[in-house]
Enzyme design. Structure first.
Site, PDB file in Angstrom:
ATOM      1  N   CYS A  79       0.840  -1.207   0.000  1.00 50.17           N
ATOM      2  CA  CYS A  79       0.000   0.000   0.000  1.00 50.17           C
ATOM      3  C   CYS A  79       0.877   1.260   0.000  1.00 50.17           C
ATOM      4  O   CYS A  79       1.519   1.538  -0.997  1.00 50.17           O
ATOM      5  CB  CYS A  79      -0.973  -0.048   1.160  1.00 50.17           C
ATOM      6  SG  CYS A  79      -2.425   0.941   0.834  1.00 50.17           S
ATOM      7  N   HIS A 168      -3.323  -4.715   1.598  1.00 47.49           N
ATOM      8  CA  HIS A 168      -2.703  -5.102   2.880  1.00 47.49           C
ATOM      9  C   HIS A 168      -2.796  -6.621   3.071  1.00 47.49           C
ATOM     10  O   HIS A 168      -3.767  -7.104   3.658  1.00 47.49           O
ATOM     11  CB  HIS A 168      -3.435  -4.419   4.043  1.00 47.49           C
ATOM     12  CG  HIS A 168      -3.171  -2.956   4.173  1.00 47.49           C
ATOM     13  ND1 HIS A 168      -2.259  -2.431   5.046  1.00 47.49           N
ATOM     14  CD2 HIS A 168      -3.707  -1.897   3.522  1.00 47.49           C
ATOM     15  CE1 HIS A 168      -2.245  -1.118   4.947  1.00 47.49           C
ATOM     16  NE2 HIS A 168      -3.119  -0.766   4.024  1.00 47.49           N
ATOM     17  N   GLU A 170      -1.206  -8.327   5.157  1.00 45.77           N
ATOM     18  CA  GLU A 170      -1.009  -8.638   6.582  1.00 45.77           C
ATOM     19  C   GLU A 170      -2.313  -8.567   7.368  1.00 45.77           C
ATOM     20  O   GLU A 170      -2.359  -8.972   8.525  1.00 45.77           O
ATOM     21  CB  GLU A 170       0.058  -7.706   7.187  1.00 45.77           C
ATOM     22  CG  GLU A 170      -0.388  -6.279   7.512  1.00 45.77           C
ATOM     23  CD  GLU A 170      -0.567  -5.364   6.300  1.00 45.77           C
ATOM     24  OE1 GLU A 170      -0.459  -5.832   5.142  1.00 45.77           O
ATOM     25  OE2 GLU A 170      -0.844  -4.173   6.531  1.00 45.77           O
TER      26      GLU A 170
HETATM   27  N1  GLN Z   1      -3.539   6.489   0.857  1.00 48.35           N
HETATM   28  C1  GLN Z   1      -2.288   6.224   1.486  1.00 48.35           C
HETATM   29  C2  GLN Z   1      -1.148   7.004   0.831  1.00 48.35           C
HETATM   30  O1  GLN Z   1      -1.326   7.586  -0.179  1.00 48.35           O
HETATM   31  C3  GLN Z   1      -1.976   4.728   1.449  1.00 48.35           C
HETATM   32  C4  GLN Z   1      -2.983   3.988   2.279  1.00 48.35           C
HETATM   33  C5  GLN Z   1      -2.484   2.740   2.921  1.00 48.35           C
HETATM   34  O2  GLN Z   1      -1.282   2.477   3.023  1.00 48.35           O
HETATM   35  N2  GLN Z   1      -3.413   1.959   3.419  1.00 48.35           N
HETATM   36  O3  GLN Z   1      -0.072   7.023   1.347  1.00 48.35           O
END
Ligand code: GLN
Length: 188
Positions: A79, A168, A170
């Site tokens: 992410c 994610h 995890e």
């Molecule tokens: N929206 C977040 C970003 O741009 C990422 C979101 C996440 O890691 N769950 O950094």
């Protein structure tokens, strides 16, 4: 096998417990001096990429991690971690910029960005995926392997020693993606 988990902000504790359930040794990275110990793999967790990026620079971790990844250290970014690895970032600035992808921040919109689904992941099978204000990948370079696509958006990619996931793994209770990463570490 010892895996360092970047623990500046975001969802790092869940990575630690998943890796340990698979028999890996872990340590949390909060300072440059913690990198003096030997380790074989790195996790960059989800969270807020702008915050993680500022902390990486402020704590002098930036250059050291960038050169280790460029030198072949196996890394999994999830992410926000995917955004940190991307050479190009839409809606933000590149950070480590080691991976030949464009990360599109908040690709599903800011409000409706959280959902779960189950999709095919190359060589692993159908895996559950939890998306939280997730990015997606565009314009993967020629050396980048696309591992998973959800609704036409690329959500998992690999470029040699680098694995990046828009979701994610995890948070799902399914350990197969962490096992996939540990296999990458073992092979390297
Ligand atoms: N929206 C977040 C970003 O741009 C990422 C979101 C996440 O890691 N769950 O950094």
């Amino acid at each position: 096998m010892k895996i360092g988990v970047l623990a500046l902000q975001g969802a790092f504790a869940e990575h630690v417990s998943m890796l340990e359930s698979l028999g890996a040794e872990t340590f949390e990275i909060q300072k440059l001096s913690y990198l003096e110990q030997p380790f074989e793999g790195l996790i960059i967790p989800g969270g807020e990429s702008t915050t993680i990026s500022k902390l990486l620079r402020g704590l002098d971790l930036f250059a050291e991690l960038q050169s280790r990844i460029a030198g072949g250290l196996p890394v999994m970014g999830t992410c926000a971690g995917l955004i940190i690895l991307a050479k190009r970032v839409e809606g933000g600035k590149p950070c480590l910029a080691t991976m030949d992808i464009t990360a599109v921040r908040n690709a599903y919109g800011r409000q409706l960005g959280s959902f779960e689904t189950t999709t095919t992941f190359a060589k692993v099978g159908n895996v559950p995926m939890t998306f939280i204000r997730a990015p997606c990948v565009r314009d993967p370079g020629a050396g980048v392997e696309v591992l998973s696509v959800v609704d036409g958006r690329i959500v998992a990619v690999r470029e040699k020693n680098q694995l990046a996931l828009a979701y994610h793994p995890e948070l799902t209770g399914d350990v197969r993606i962490h096992q996939y990463f540990l296999d990458m570490v073992a092979e390297s």
